[in-house]
Design an enzyme around this catalytic site. Structure first.
Site, mmCIF file in Angstrom:
data_model
loop_
_atom_site.group_PDB
_atom_site.id
_atom_site.type_symbol
_atom_site.label_atom_id
_atom_site.label_comp_id
_atom_site.label_asym_id
_atom_site.label_seq_id
_atom_site.Cartn_x
_atom_site.Cartn_y
_atom_site.Cartn_z
ATOM 1 N N THR A 168 34.012 31.458 15.785
ATOM 2 C CA THR A 168 34.478 31.922 17.091
ATOM 3 C C THR A 168 34.277 30.833 18.139
ATOM 4 O O THR A 168 35.216 30.402 18.812
ATOM 5 C CB THR A 168 33.717 33.189 17.532
ATOM 6 O OG1 THR A 168 33.932 34.218 16.568
ATOM 7 C CG2 THR A 168 34.204 33.671 18.900
ATOM 8 N N THR A 198 33.227 27.531 17.975
ATOM 9 C CA THR A 198 33.753 26.180 17.774
ATOM 10 C C THR A 198 35.251 26.140 18.038
ATOM 11 O O THR A 198 35.756 25.240 18.720
ATOM 12 C CB THR A 198 33.454 25.689 16.349
ATOM 13 O OG1 THR A 198 32.049 25.723 16.128
ATOM 14 C CG2 THR A 198 33.953 24.259 16.158
ATOM 15 N N ARG A 199 35.965 27.142 17.528
ATOM 16 C CA ARG A 199 37.412 27.141 17.737
ATOM 17 C C ARG A 199 37.771 27.347 19.206
ATOM 18 O O ARG A 199 38.544 26.586 19.779
ATOM 19 C CB ARG A 199 38.076 28.221 16.878
ATOM 20 C CG ARG A 199 39.587 28.275 17.094
ATOM 21 C CD ARG A 199 40.283 29.278 16.212
ATOM 22 N NE ARG A 199 41.712 29.275 16.487
ATOM 23 C CZ ARG A 199 42.598 30.045 15.859
ATOM 24 N NH1 ARG A 199 42.192 30.882 14.905
ATOM 25 N NH2 ARG A 199 43.881 29.979 16.173
ATOM 26 N N ARG A 240 35.450 21.110 10.524
ATOM 27 C CA ARG A 240 34.355 22.028 10.229
ATOM 28 C C ARG A 240 34.395 22.268 8.718
ATOM 29 O O ARG A 240 35.284 22.980 8.212
ATOM 30 C CB ARG A 240 34.561 23.319 11.021
ATOM 31 C CG ARG A 240 33.429 24.330 10.924
ATOM 32 C CD ARG A 240 33.740 25.515 11.833
ATOM 33 N NE ARG A 240 32.833 26.622 11.625
ATOM 34 C CZ ARG A 240 31.697 26.816 12.280
ATOM 35 N NH1 ARG A 240 31.325 25.933 13.202
ATOM 36 N NH2 ARG A 240 30.937 27.855 12.028
ATOM 37 N N HIS A 261 24.983 20.018 12.668
ATOM 38 C CA HIS A 261 25.845 20.748 13.608
ATOM 39 C C HIS A 261 25.623 20.166 15.007
ATOM 40 O O HIS A 261 25.051 20.805 15.896
ATOM 41 C CB HIS A 261 25.498 22.236 13.592
ATOM 42 C CG HIS A 261 26.550 23.114 14.195
ATOM 43 N ND1 HIS A 261 27.678 22.628 14.828
ATOM 44 C CD2 HIS A 261 26.651 24.484 14.278
ATOM 45 C CE1 HIS A 261 28.416 23.621 15.261
ATOM 46 N NE2 HIS A 261 27.820 24.759 14.942
ATOM 47 N N GLN A 266 26.627 22.073 18.415
ATOM 48 C CA GLN A 266 25.752 23.156 18.825
ATOM 49 C C GLN A 266 24.539 22.632 19.588
ATOM 50 O O GLN A 266 24.138 23.188 20.613
ATOM 51 C CB GLN A 266 25.287 23.958 17.609
ATOM 52 C CG GLN A 266 24.370 25.120 17.954
ATOM 53 C CD GLN A 266 25.031 26.121 18.880
ATOM 54 O OE1 GLN A 266 26.113 26.623 18.570
ATOM 55 N NE2 GLN A 266 24.408 26.418 20.003
ATOM 56 N N ASP A 313 18.226 30.912 13.958
ATOM 57 C CA ASP A 313 19.624 30.869 13.545
ATOM 58 C C ASP A 313 19.768 31.846 12.384
ATOM 59 O O ASP A 313 18.789 32.459 11.939
ATOM 60 C CB ASP A 313 19.999 29.436 13.141
ATOM 61 C CG ASP A 313 21.485 29.269 12.866
ATOM 62 O OD1 ASP A 313 22.272 30.154 13.271
ATOM 63 O OD2 ASP A 313 21.866 28.274 12.238
ATOM 64 N N THR A 314 20.959 31.954 11.866
ATOM 65 C CA THR A 314 21.182 32.826 10.731
ATOM 66 C C THR A 314 20.305 32.416 9.554
ATOM 67 O O THR A 314 20.047 31.234 9.333
ATOM 68 C CB THR A 314 22.662 32.814 10.303
ATOM 69 O OG1 THR A 314 22.831 33.710 9.204
ATOM 70 C CG2 THR A 314 23.114 31.419 9.890
ATOM 71 N N CYS A 353 22.419 30.241 18.127
ATOM 72 C CA CYS A 353 23.786 29.708 18.189
ATOM 73 C C CYS A 353 24.852 30.765 17.940
ATOM 74 O O CYS A 353 26.033 30.500 18.202
ATOM 75 C CB CYS A 353 23.945 28.535 17.228
ATOM 76 S SG CYS A 353 23.864 28.981 15.478
ATOM 77 N N LEU A 354 24.471 31.943 17.449
ATOM 78 C CA LEU A 354 25.388 33.060 17.220
ATOM 79 C C LEU A 354 26.360 32.755 16.061
ATOM 80 O O LEU A 354 26.658 31.600 15.826
ATOM 81 C CB LEU A 354 26.160 33.414 18.490
ATOM 82 C CG LEU A 354 25.331 33.686 19.743
ATOM 83 C CD1 LEU A 354 26.257 34.048 20.910
ATOM 84 C CD2 LEU A 354 24.325 34.799 19.519
ATOM 85 N N ARG A 383 29.163 25.396 24.823
ATOM 86 C CA ARG A 383 29.878 24.737 23.723
ATOM 87 C C ARG A 383 31.186 24.123 24.233
ATOM 88 O O ARG A 383 31.601 23.062 23.763
ATOM 89 C CB ARG A 383 30.175 25.762 22.616
ATOM 90 C CG ARG A 383 28.950 26.243 21.836
ATOM 91 C CD ARG A 383 28.395 25.138 20.941
ATOM 92 N NE ARG A 383 29.400 24.607 20.055
ATOM 93 C CZ ARG A 383 29.740 25.161 18.885
ATOM 94 N NH1 ARG A 383 29.122 26.261 18.456
ATOM 95 N NH2 ARG A 383 30.655 24.600 18.119
#
Length: 345
Positions: A91, A93-94, A141, A168, A171, A263-264, A303-304, A330
């Site tokens: 979401t 980055t784009r 990416r 990354h 980020q 982060d995740t 960073c989601l 970002r």
């Protein structure tokens, strides 16, 4: 929108700063440095000096101030194009790249693996050469960082790492800008990373010391950062006089930290490891109990997208959470990279 004399003068002034910067950061710290990033790839922040990192942050702050807060029109990328290769969906980055490049007057082309023959029916070498002939930069990416290295070798335009398994950088630049805006500077801040030894952490590790930041890292056993990155981080800390701690204890990492980051725990491509990872990361959720160990002025970054097992709602939606400001930044940092790469004449 009309391209008037006032806008022309604004653009001329901004373009003239990139060789020798004799201005002030938005937050008031004077900067005087000779920086030229024309045509530079951005594969890892390890390849950037402290002055170059500070310049990118200054440029992001300046663009944000002038475009968002002052309403200036700066079509610095007018007539330029950006190829965006996405092996992994995103979401932030784009949207940041597409909207940011459009704000600067450029055009971005979004390409997935279903749109091009990346490494399948067409080699990475051929893809890099073809895209170089049609665009002014390539943002990729990807799963494998080695693919970026190969593209950088074969392309004749800058390659920007939108994410890889190793780093990354986009980020982390947004994180630095967010912290810079909140604290007024980065020098002396202590950041505690509590989570997986992944690509986001790696980008922190190769750059934080250059900006005078201390790192305290907690990861479960078996999920430590890459040993090569750890060695780089140790060398950087020694060179820049900062502190680095690696532990398996989240509360030890959080001790007196200004910034709590996670982060995740399960990145794209690791779905089959979910059960194992959730078990390994028990006790690593960031909560207000974690925050009690941090400094009184603590803040939180992620960073989601975020999952509740990584950080609870009380912290995530607290006044100390900067995650949505971080997400917006970002856009301003990718704009800084594109402008600083001098895709414009």
């Amino acid at each position: 929108m009309l391209f008037n004399r006032r806008n022309f003068i604004s653009i001329a002034k901004l373009a003239g700063t990139s060789k020798k910067l004799l201005r002030q950061f938005w937050y008031g710290i004077p900067a005087q440095m000779n920086v030229d990033l024309k045509g530079r790839d951005l594969l890892t922040l390890q390849n950037y000096t402290d002055d170059e990192l500070k310049y990118l942050l200054w440029m992001a702050s300046d663009l944000k101030q002038r475009i968002k807060h002052k309403g200036e029109y700066l079509p610095l990328m007018q007539g330029k194009s950006l190829a965006m290769i996405f092996e992994k969906r995103s979401t932030r980055t784009r949207l940041s790249a597409e909207t940011g490049f459009a704000l600067l007057g450029g055009h971005a082309s979004f390409l997935t693996t279903q749109d091009i023959h990346l490494g399948t029916n067409e080699s990475l070498t051929d893809t890099a050469r073809v895209l170089s002939s049609m665009t002014n930069a390539i943002l990729a990416r990807v799963y494998n960082h080695n693919d970026l290295d190969l593209m950088a070798k074969e392309a004749t335009v800058p390659i920007i790492n939108g994410l890889s398994d190793l780093y990354h950088p986009l980020q982390i630049l947004a994180d630095y800008l967010t912290l810079q805006e909140h604290y007024g500077g980065l020098q002396g801040l202590t950041t505690a990373w509590i989570g997986d030894g992944n690509n986001v952490l790696h980008s922190f590790m190769v750059s934080a010391a250059k900006l005078g930041m201390h790192l305290r890292i907690a990861t479960p056993r078996g999920f430590e950062p890459d040993l090569r990155i750890t060695k780089i981080s140790e060398q950087n800390s020694k060179e820049y006089g900062t502190k680095l701690l690696l532990t398996t204890d989240p509360l030890e990492a959080a001790d007196s930290a200004n910034v709590l980051v996670t982060d995740t725990w399960i990145s794209m491509g690791q779905e089959e490891e979910k059960k194992e990872r959730l078990k390994a990361f028990q006790g690593y959720q960031i909560t207000m109990q974690t925050a009690k160990s941090a400094a009184s002025n603590w803040t939180f970054l992620h960073c989601l997208p975020r999952k509740p097992e990584e950080v609870d709602d009380e912290v995530f939606y607290s006044p100390q959470s900067l995650v949505f400001q971080e997400a917006e930044n970002r856009k301003w940092t990718i704009m800084s990279i594109l402008k600083s790469g001098k895709l414009s004449p």
